[in-house]
Motif scaffolding. Structure first.
Motif, PDB file in Angstrom:
ATOM      1  N   LEU A   1      44.361  42.386  33.461  1.00  0.00           N
ATOM      2  CA  LEU A   1      44.147  40.959  33.732  1.00  0.00           C
ATOM      3  C   LEU A   1      42.741  40.688  34.251  1.00  0.00           C
ATOM      4  CD1 LEU A   1      47.597  39.907  35.280  1.00  0.00           C
ATOM      5  CD2 LEU A   1      46.764  39.528  32.965  1.00  0.00           C
ATOM      6  N   VAL A   2      42.216  41.596  35.067  1.00  0.00           N
ATOM      7  CA  VAL A   2      40.837  41.416  35.554  1.00  0.00           C
ATOM      8  C   VAL A   2      39.860  41.499  34.387  1.00  0.00           C
ATOM      9  CG1 VAL A   2      38.987  42.501  36.928  1.00  0.00           C
ATOM     10  CG2 VAL A   2      41.239  42.147  37.937  1.00  0.00           C
ATOM     11  N   ARG A   3      40.113  42.428  33.471  1.00  0.00           N
ATOM     12  CA  ARG A   3      39.247  42.556  32.288  1.00  0.00           C
ATOM     13  C   ARG A   3      39.310  41.284  31.436  1.00  0.00           C
ATOM     14  NH1 ARG A   3      40.903  47.558  30.139  1.00  0.00           N
ATOM     15  NH2 ARG A   3      42.412  46.459  28.865  1.00  0.00           N
ATOM     16  N   LEU A   4      40.526  40.771  31.227  1.00  0.00           N
ATOM     17  CA  LEU A   4      40.685  39.528  30.466  1.00  0.00           C
ATOM     18  C   LEU A   4      39.947  38.378  31.165  1.00  0.00           C
ATOM     19  CD1 LEU A   4      42.108  37.542  28.445  1.00  0.00           C
ATOM     20  CD2 LEU A   4      44.025  37.478  30.056  1.00  0.00           C
ATOM     21  N   GLY A   5      40.148  38.259  32.474  1.00  0.00           N
ATOM     22  CA  GLY A   5      39.493  37.192  33.236  1.00  0.00           C
ATOM     23  C   GLY A   5      37.983  37.298  33.155  1.00  0.00           C
ATOM     24  N   ALA A   6      37.469  38.523  33.257  1.00  0.00           N
ATOM     25  CA  ALA A   6      36.013  38.735  33.216  1.00  0.00           C
ATOM     26  C   ALA A   6      35.443  38.340  31.863  1.00  0.00           C
ATOM     27  CB  ALA A   6      35.686  40.193  33.523  1.00  0.00           C
ATOM     28  N   ARG A   7      36.178  38.635  30.790  1.00  0.00           N
ATOM     29  CA  ARG A   7      35.690  38.307  29.445  1.00  0.00           C
ATOM     30  C   ARG A   7      35.639  36.789  29.240  1.00  0.00           C
ATOM     31  NH1 ARG A   7      39.203  43.014  26.352  1.00  0.00           N
ATOM     32  NH2 ARG A   7      37.561  44.595  26.294  1.00  0.00           N
ATOM     33  N   ILE A   8      36.518  36.064  29.903  1.00  0.00           N
ATOM     34  CA  ILE A   8      36.499  34.601  29.747  1.00  0.00           C
ATOM     35  C   ILE A   8      35.529  33.964  30.748  1.00  0.00           C
ATOM     36  CG2 ILE A   8      37.868  32.472  29.901  1.00  0.00           C
ATOM     37  CD1 ILE A   8      40.285  34.116  28.976  1.00  0.00           C
ATOM     38  N   VAL A   9      35.611  34.387  32.002  1.00  0.00           N
ATOM     39  CA  VAL A   9      34.760  33.774  33.033  1.00  0.00           C
ATOM     40  C   VAL A   9      33.313  34.257  32.915  1.00  0.00           C
ATOM     41  CG1 VAL A   9      34.423  33.480  35.521  1.00  0.00           C
ATOM     42  CG2 VAL A   9      36.707  33.569  34.601  1.00  0.00           C
ATOM     43  N   GLY A  10      33.141  35.519  32.549  1.00  0.00           N
ATOM     44  CA  GLY A  10      31.796  36.042  32.353  1.00  0.00           C
ATOM     45  C   GLY A  10      31.299  36.928  33.471  1.00  0.00           C
ATOM     46  N   ASN A  11      32.075  37.099  34.524  1.00  0.00           N
ATOM     47  CA  ASN A  11      31.670  38.048  35.573  1.00  0.00           C
ATOM     48  C   ASN A  11      32.904  38.527  36.327  1.00  0.00           C
ATOM     49  OD1 ASN A  11      31.733  36.810  38.553  1.00  0.00           O
ATOM     50  ND2 ASN A  11      31.340  35.185  37.073  1.00  0.00           N
ATOM     51  N   GLN A  12      32.768  39.695  36.927  1.00  0.00           N
ATOM     52  CA  GLN A  12      33.936  40.337  37.523  1.00  0.00           C
ATOM     53  C   GLN A  12      34.384  39.710  38.836  1.00  0.00           C
ATOM     54  OE1 GLN A  12      34.007  44.540  37.380  1.00  0.00           O
ATOM     55  NE2 GLN A  12      35.512  44.742  39.000  1.00  0.00           N
ATOM     56  N   ALA A  13      33.428  39.282  39.660  1.00  0.00           N
ATOM     57  CA  ALA A  13      33.801  38.724  40.968  1.00  0.00           C
ATOM     58  C   ALA A  13      34.678  37.484  40.801  1.00  0.00           C
ATOM     59  CB  ALA A  13      32.540  38.400  41.762  1.00  0.00           C
ATOM     60  N   ASP A  14      34.254  36.567  39.932  1.00  0.00           N
ATOM     61  CA  ASP A  14      35.058  35.366  39.690  1.00  0.00           C
ATOM     62  C   ASP A  14      36.385  35.726  39.038  1.00  0.00           C
ATOM     63  OD1 ASP A  14      33.245  33.709  40.801  1.00  0.00           O
ATOM     64  OD2 ASP A  14      32.611  32.710  38.962  1.00  0.00           O
ATOM     65  N   ALA A  15      36.354  36.721  38.166  1.00  0.00           N
ATOM     66  CA  ALA A  15      37.589  37.139  37.486  1.00  0.00           C
ATOM     67  C   ALA A  15      38.605  37.648  38.511  1.00  0.00           C
ATOM     68  CB  ALA A  15      37.279  38.229  36.469  1.00  0.00           C
ATOM     69  N   GLU A  16      38.151  38.392  39.488  1.00  0.00           N
ATOM     70  CA  GLU A  16      39.071  38.901  40.514  1.00  0.00           C
ATOM     71  C   GLU A  16      39.673  37.752  41.323  1.00  0.00           C
ATOM     72  OE1 GLU A  16      37.553  42.111  42.838  1.00  0.00           O
ATOM     73  OE2 GLU A  16      37.317  43.420  41.104  1.00  0.00           O
ATOM     74  N   ASP A  17      38.846  36.737  41.623  1.00  0.00           N
ATOM     75  CA  ASP A  17      39.374  35.562  42.336  1.00  0.00           C
ATOM     76  C   ASP A  17      40.453  34.874  41.504  1.00  0.00           C
ATOM     77  OD1 ASP A  17      37.683  36.026  44.422  1.00  0.00           O
ATOM     78  OD2 ASP A  17      36.204  34.498  43.855  1.00  0.00           O
ATOM     79  N   VAL A  18      40.154  34.726  40.216  1.00  0.00           N
ATOM     80  CA  VAL A  18      41.100  34.062  39.306  1.00  0.00           C
ATOM     81  C   VAL A  18      42.410  34.845  39.241  1.00  0.00           C
ATOM     82  CG1 VAL A  18      41.550  33.602  36.850  1.00  0.00           C
ATOM     83  CG2 VAL A  18      39.398  32.861  37.877  1.00  0.00           C
ATOM     84  N   VAL A  19      42.306  36.147  39.100  1.00  0.00           N
ATOM     85  CA  VAL A  19      43.514  36.975  38.957  1.00  0.00           C
ATOM     86  C   VAL A  19      44.308  36.997  40.268  1.00  0.00           C
ATOM     87  CG1 VAL A  19      44.377  39.306  38.473  1.00  0.00           C
ATOM     88  CG2 VAL A  19      42.537  38.352  37.104  1.00  0.00           C
ATOM     89  N   GLN A  20      43.593  37.057  41.387  1.00  0.00           N
ATOM     90  CA  GLN A  20      44.299  37.028  42.684  1.00  0.00           C
ATOM     91  C   GLN A  20      45.097  35.730  42.824  1.00  0.00           C
ATOM     92  OE1 GLN A  20      42.239  38.375  46.245  1.00  0.00           O
ATOM     93  NE2 GLN A  20      42.994  36.597  47.368  1.00  0.00           N
ATOM     94  N   GLU A  21      44.445  34.625  42.489  1.00  0.00           N
ATOM     95  CA  GLU A  21      45.119  33.324  42.558  1.00  0.00           C
ATOM     96  C   GLU A  21      46.318  33.278  41.596  1.00  0.00           C
ATOM     97  OE1 GLU A  21      46.005  29.837  44.099  1.00  0.00           O
ATOM     98  OE2 GLU A  21      44.404  31.125  44.847  1.00  0.00           O
ATOM     99  N   ALA A  22      46.135  33.901  40.437  1.00  0.00           N
ATOM    100  CA  ALA A  22      47.220  33.941  39.444  1.00  0.00           C
ATOM    101  C   ALA A  22      48.423  34.713  39.994  1.00  0.00           C
ATOM    102  CB  ALA A  22      46.723  34.596  38.153  1.00  0.00           C
TER     103      ALA A  22
END
Lengths: 90, 176
Positions: free
Chosen positions: B30-51
């Motif tokens: 999920l972090v990898r998916l989030g990073a590919r859409i958001v464009g960076n890992q830090a934001d992706a981790e925030d998104v996945v945590q919230e998810a």
């Protein structure tokens, strides 16, 4: 993108290259901490839930108190009436 | 039944500690998916945590209706969160007129960092929903039916997004 690389080839290459992305160390713990914080009820929620649990008992107690007050009031009225009657006889 | 569905069953039956298994089984993907859409890992981790927080609330409050597989359901929450995060990030960047700092941490491999940066720059011009559809198809390997389920739209809408995304990328390539 190289000269001969089309869109699908580039997506495929970038897909393979980003396979190595991983959550940072401690991510799982941070998630579980955030969940614990969300699961912990706030002071207001705790107070409201406790108050709601006591609501039926409080309603019954209030009804009994009103009944008792009416009964006591009637007894007092009778006693006062008796005492006035006694005074008048004297 | 796989480990993920078993863990979901346990959470649904009151064993909330089993949610850790769901996180362990899905977080990397999920972090990898989030990073590919958001464009960076830090934001992706925030998104996945919230998810995960949303998923936990849904599971423990009985809102999870199991109309799709757990994987599809989690994908949907992350994709929606990632689309929102990317849109708000774009608005912030436009408002402040500043370049976004990707905020790398040590977890991402060097090659993956470079590739993610290249991907982000390449797909920058696409509307976020088109970008998400393209990532889900070409990088996550989902078919149009699965993408439609994840994005909550019709298969026709998915097809349209993919065609438009490719047309935009092709047009950009021809211009450069």
């Amino acid at each position: 993108m190289t000269d001969h690389e089309d869109i699908d080839q580039r997506l495929s290459r970038l897909s393979r290259a980003t396979e190595g992305l991983r959550a940072s160390a401690g991510f799982s713990s941070r998630v579980m901490l955030a969940i614990s914080a969300e699961a912990m009820p706030s002071f207001f929620q705790t107070t409201w839930l406790s108050a709601r649990r006591l609501l039926p008992a409080a309603a019954i107690a209030a009804a009994l108190a009103v009944g008792w007050a009416v009964q006591v009031d009637g007894t007092v009225d009778d006693e006062l009436a008796n005492s006035y009657a006694a005074l008048e006889l004297e | 039944m796989d480990t993920l569905e078993t863990a979901v069953d346990r959470v649904l039956s009151g064993d909330h500690s089993a949610f850790q298994q769901i996180v362990d089984a899905t977080s990397q993907r999920l972090v990898r998916l989030g990073a590919r859409i958001v464009g960076n890992q830090a934001d992706a981790e925030d998104v996945v945590q919230e998810a995960y927080v949303k998923a936990y609330k849904a599971l423990t409050s009985g809102d999870f209706e199991r109309r799709s597989s757990t994987n599809t359901w989690l994908y949907r929450i992350v994709v929606n969160g990632a689309i929102d995060a990317r849109r708000s990030r774009t608005r912030r960047a436009e408002a402040s007129d500043e370049q976004f700092d990707p905020g790398w941490d040590g977890a991402a491999l060097a090659e993956a960092r470079v590739a993610l940066s290249e991907l982000d720059e390449w797909l920058e011009s696409l509307p976020t929903d088109q970008r998400a559809a393209l990532v889900l198809q070409s990088m996550e390997g989902l078919n149009n039916t699965e993408i439609a389920q994840v994005m909550g739209v019709s298969e026709g809408a998915v097809e349209q997004r993919l065609v438009r995304a490719r047309a935009t990328l092709r047009h950009r390539r021809e211009q450069s």
